[in-house]
Design a protein around this motif. Sequence first.
Motif, PDB file in Angstrom:
ATOM      1  N   CYS A  65     -24.695  34.328  12.165  1.00 44.48           N
ATOM      2  CA  CYS A  65     -24.572  35.398  13.155  1.00 44.48           C
ATOM      3  C   CYS A  65     -24.045  36.687  12.512  1.00 44.48           C
ATOM      4  CB  CYS A  65     -23.633  34.977  14.283  1.00 44.48           C
ATOM      5  SG  CYS A  65     -24.300  33.660  15.329  1.00 44.48           S
ATOM      6  N   THR A  66     -24.358  37.804  13.148  1.00 48.00           N
ATOM      7  CA  THR A  66     -23.937  39.116  12.670  1.00 48.00           C
ATOM      8  C   THR A  66     -23.027  39.773  13.694  1.00 48.00           C
ATOM      9  OG1 THR A  66     -26.021  39.419  11.469  1.00 48.00           O
ATOM     10  CG2 THR A  66     -24.726  41.403  11.955  1.00 48.00           C
ATOM     11  N   ILE A  67     -21.860  40.223  13.229  1.00 46.73           N
ATOM     12  CA  ILE A  67     -20.951  40.974  14.085  1.00 46.73           C
ATOM     13  C   ILE A  67     -21.435  42.417  14.153  1.00 46.73           C
ATOM     14  CG2 ILE A  67     -18.561  41.691  14.459  1.00 46.73           C
ATOM     15  CD1 ILE A  67     -18.944  38.682  14.575  1.00 46.73           C
ATOM     16  N   GLU A  68     -21.802  42.892  15.335  1.00 45.51           N
ATOM     17  CA  GLU A  68     -22.314  44.256  15.481  1.00 45.51           C
ATOM     18  C   GLU A  68     -21.243  45.242  15.921  1.00 45.51           C
ATOM     19  OE1 GLU A  68     -25.880  44.319  17.868  1.00 45.51           O
ATOM     20  OE2 GLU A  68     -27.028  43.710  16.093  1.00 45.51           O
ATOM     21  N   ASP A  69     -20.239  44.773  16.630  1.00 43.25           N
ATOM     22  CA  ASP A  69     -19.173  45.655  17.076  1.00 43.25           C
ATOM     23  C   ASP A  69     -17.949  44.816  17.384  1.00 43.25           C
ATOM     24  OD1 ASP A  69     -17.894  47.992  17.721  1.00 43.25           O
ATOM     25  OD2 ASP A  69     -18.730  48.146  19.739  1.00 43.25           O
ATOM     26  N   ALA A  70     -16.776  45.433  17.270  1.00 41.33           N
ATOM     27  CA  ALA A  70     -15.535  44.711  17.531  1.00 41.33           C
ATOM     28  C   ALA A  70     -14.419  45.699  17.828  1.00 41.33           C
ATOM     29  CB  ALA A  70     -15.156  43.860  16.317  1.00 41.33           C
ATOM     30  N   ARG A  71     -13.639  45.372  18.860  1.00 41.79           N
ATOM     31  CA  ARG A  71     -12.484  46.189  19.228  1.00 41.79           C
ATOM     32  C   ARG A  71     -11.353  45.277  19.667  1.00 41.79           C
ATOM     33  NH1 ARG A  71     -15.127  50.187  23.503  1.00 41.79           N
ATOM     34  NH2 ARG A  71     -16.316  48.280  23.886  1.00 41.79           N
ATOM     35  N   LEU A  72     -10.138  45.706  19.371  1.00 36.57           N
ATOM     36  CA  LEU A  72      -8.965  44.917  19.740  1.00 36.57           C
ATOM     37  C   LEU A  72      -7.804  45.837  20.061  1.00 36.57           C
ATOM     38  CD1 LEU A  72      -7.467  42.116  19.849  1.00 36.57           C
ATOM     39  CD2 LEU A  72      -6.858  42.526  17.464  1.00 36.57           C
ATOM     40  N   ASP A  73      -7.114  45.524  21.163  1.00 34.41           N
ATOM     41  CA  ASP A  73      -5.827  46.156  21.412  1.00 34.41           C
ATOM     42  C   ASP A  73      -4.851  45.057  21.820  1.00 34.41           C
ATOM     43  OD1 ASP A  73      -6.094  45.650  24.218  1.00 34.41           O
ATOM     44  OD2 ASP A  73      -7.184  47.531  24.467  1.00 34.41           O
ATOM     45  N   ALA A  74      -3.688  45.425  22.294  1.00 34.56           N
ATOM     46  CA  ALA A  74      -2.637  44.443  22.541  1.00 34.56           C
ATOM     47  C   ALA A  74      -2.996  43.445  23.628  1.00 34.56           C
ATOM     48  CB  ALA A  74      -1.330  45.155  22.899  1.00 34.56           C
ATOM     49  N   GLU A  75      -3.911  43.816  24.526  1.00 37.90           N
ATOM     50  CA  GLU A  75      -4.178  42.958  25.674  1.00 37.90           C
ATOM     51  C   GLU A  75      -5.638  42.548  25.825  1.00 37.90           C
ATOM     52  OE1 GLU A  75      -2.725  45.109  29.009  1.00 37.90           O
ATOM     53  OE2 GLU A  75      -0.620  44.689  28.571  1.00 37.90           O
ATOM     54  N   SER A  76      -6.510  43.045  24.983  1.00 38.78           N
ATOM     55  CA  SER A  76      -7.920  42.720  25.151  1.00 38.78           C
ATOM     56  C   SER A  76      -8.637  42.643  23.818  1.00 38.78           C
ATOM     57  CB  SER A  76      -8.609  43.752  26.051  1.00 38.78           C
ATOM     58  OG  SER A  76      -8.598  45.028  25.442  1.00 38.78           O
ATOM     59  N   SER A 103     -22.462  40.186  24.378  1.00 37.45           N
ATOM     60  CA  SER A 103     -21.288  41.049  24.497  1.00 37.45           C
ATOM     61  C   SER A 103     -20.224  40.274  25.253  1.00 37.45           C
ATOM     62  CB  SER A 103     -21.643  42.335  25.256  1.00 37.45           C
ATOM     63  OG  SER A 103     -22.641  43.062  24.572  1.00 37.45           O
ATOM     64  N   ALA A 104     -19.071  40.085  24.640  1.00 38.72           N
ATOM     65  CA  ALA A 104     -18.012  39.276  25.231  1.00 38.72           C
ATOM     66  C   ALA A 104     -16.714  40.066  25.298  1.00 38.72           C
ATOM     67  CB  ALA A 104     -17.805  38.000  24.408  1.00 38.72           C
ATOM     68  N   LYS A 105     -16.006  39.866  26.382  1.00 34.76           N
ATOM     69  CA  LYS A 105     -14.728  40.543  26.603  1.00 34.76           C
ATOM     70  C   LYS A 105     -13.698  39.499  27.012  1.00 34.76           C
ATOM     71  CE  LYS A 105     -17.003  44.745  28.299  1.00 34.76           C
ATOM     72  NZ  LYS A 105     -16.550  45.685  27.249  1.00 34.76           N
ATOM     73  N   ALA A 106     -12.496  39.607  26.441  1.00 34.52           N
ATOM     74  CA  ALA A 106     -11.423  38.679  26.772  1.00 34.52           C
ATOM     75  C   ALA A 106     -10.127  39.428  27.063  1.00 34.52           C
ATOM     76  CB  ALA A 106     -11.188  37.693  25.622  1.00 34.52           C
ATOM     77  N   LYS A 107      -9.393  38.920  28.042  1.00 33.79           N
ATOM     78  CA  LYS A 107      -8.053  39.404  28.320  1.00 33.79           C
ATOM     79  C   LYS A 107      -7.069  38.436  27.657  1.00 33.79           C
ATOM     80  CE  LYS A 107      -9.218  42.870  30.947  1.00 33.79           C
ATOM     81  NZ  LYS A 107      -8.989  44.283  30.499  1.00 33.79           N
ATOM     82  N   LEU A 108      -6.100  38.994  26.932  1.00 28.66           N
ATOM     83  CA  LEU A 108      -5.161  38.179  26.169  1.00 28.66           C
ATOM     84  C   LEU A 108      -3.775  38.172  26.802  1.00 28.66           C
ATOM     85  CD1 LEU A 108      -6.056  39.352  22.539  1.00 28.66           C
ATOM     86  CD2 LEU A 108      -7.076  37.488  23.867  1.00 28.66           C
ATOM     87  N   ALA A 109      -3.073  37.071  26.589  1.00 29.86           N
ATOM     88  CA  ALA A 109      -1.672  36.953  26.986  1.00 29.86           C
ATOM     89  C   ALA A 109      -0.921  36.302  25.832  1.00 29.86           C
ATOM     90  CB  ALA A 109      -1.533  36.118  28.260  1.00 29.86           C
ATOM     91  N   THR A 110       0.391  36.437  25.826  1.00 28.90           N
ATOM     92  CA  THR A 110       1.237  35.792  24.819  1.00 28.90           C
ATOM     93  C   THR A 110       2.057  34.704  25.505  1.00 28.90           C
ATOM     94  OG1 THR A 110       1.377  37.811  23.506  1.00 28.90           O
ATOM     95  CG2 THR A 110       3.051  36.129  23.104  1.00 28.90           C
ATOM     96  N   VAL A 111       2.010  33.491  24.958  1.00 24.26           N
ATOM     97  CA  VAL A 111       2.720  32.351  25.546  1.00 24.26           C
ATOM     98  C   VAL A 111       3.521  31.649  24.456  1.00 24.26           C
ATOM     99  CG1 VAL A 111       0.959  32.019  27.339  1.00 24.26           C
ATOM    100  CG2 VAL A 111       0.764  30.787  25.165  1.00 24.26           C
TER     101      VAL A 111
END
Length: 235
Positions: free
Chosen positions: A86-97, A139-147
């Motif tokens: 597979c090829t990664i075409e785009d990627a973004r990350l911040d503290a919560e997503s 295209s996938a989007k995830a919401k992140l949490a810290t546990v």
Amino acid sequence: MLRYFCFLAVILGARSASAPFLTPCKKGDKACIVASAQAMVPILAPGLPELNVPSLDPMLLKVVKSEEAGLRLTLKNTTVTGMKDCTIEDARLDAESLDVVVRCSVVLRGWYKLRGTILVLPIRGEGKDTIKIRDIVISAKAKLATVKGADGQEHWHIKHWEHSFDVRTKTTFDFDNLFDGNKNLSDPVDAIVNANWKLVMLEIAPPIVRAITERVVDAVEAFFAAVPSRELQIA
């Protein structure tokens, strides 16, 4: 697919004691993030048993069921291959997503059972199947949490995810034993299904793509459970 969430998460921090193969990138260095994620694909694809991350290439889907537009389709013991390329075409990350766009060409092989209508044509059959998908872009989007993990340290957790997909090039379908092997019935239907592959994908693909995505999410969660978030922090 969503399995590449873990690629993005792990490549952004300082080198990890739990996963020393990780390559760090500076915060906001998008070119580095994408390039490092791409480099991780062949490493993570076969799985990381030491981190309880299962194999995603090959990936086994025991049962996938779809009941859409008058068609009942069941896939059993389906092996998915090709994700290591597979090829990664785009990627973004911040503290919560965490967002990613990935392009793959995959092959699914297993057993099928279907009955109903597809493209308003009656269809039925049961036997071996091969589905080849060229250039599916997810295209996938995830919401992140810290546990807090079992080790008492903080870990990342995907609390919500969603995805969309589009097949850019072609999909071919090979269903053995359609109409109990009656080629007078099966050959015309097979030709129409493959000539109209994009419409067929709209009818049958969503449950299949979601099943693969769910397996990827499980793998990402396993990775996050094994590696504390402090080892994955953005530099």
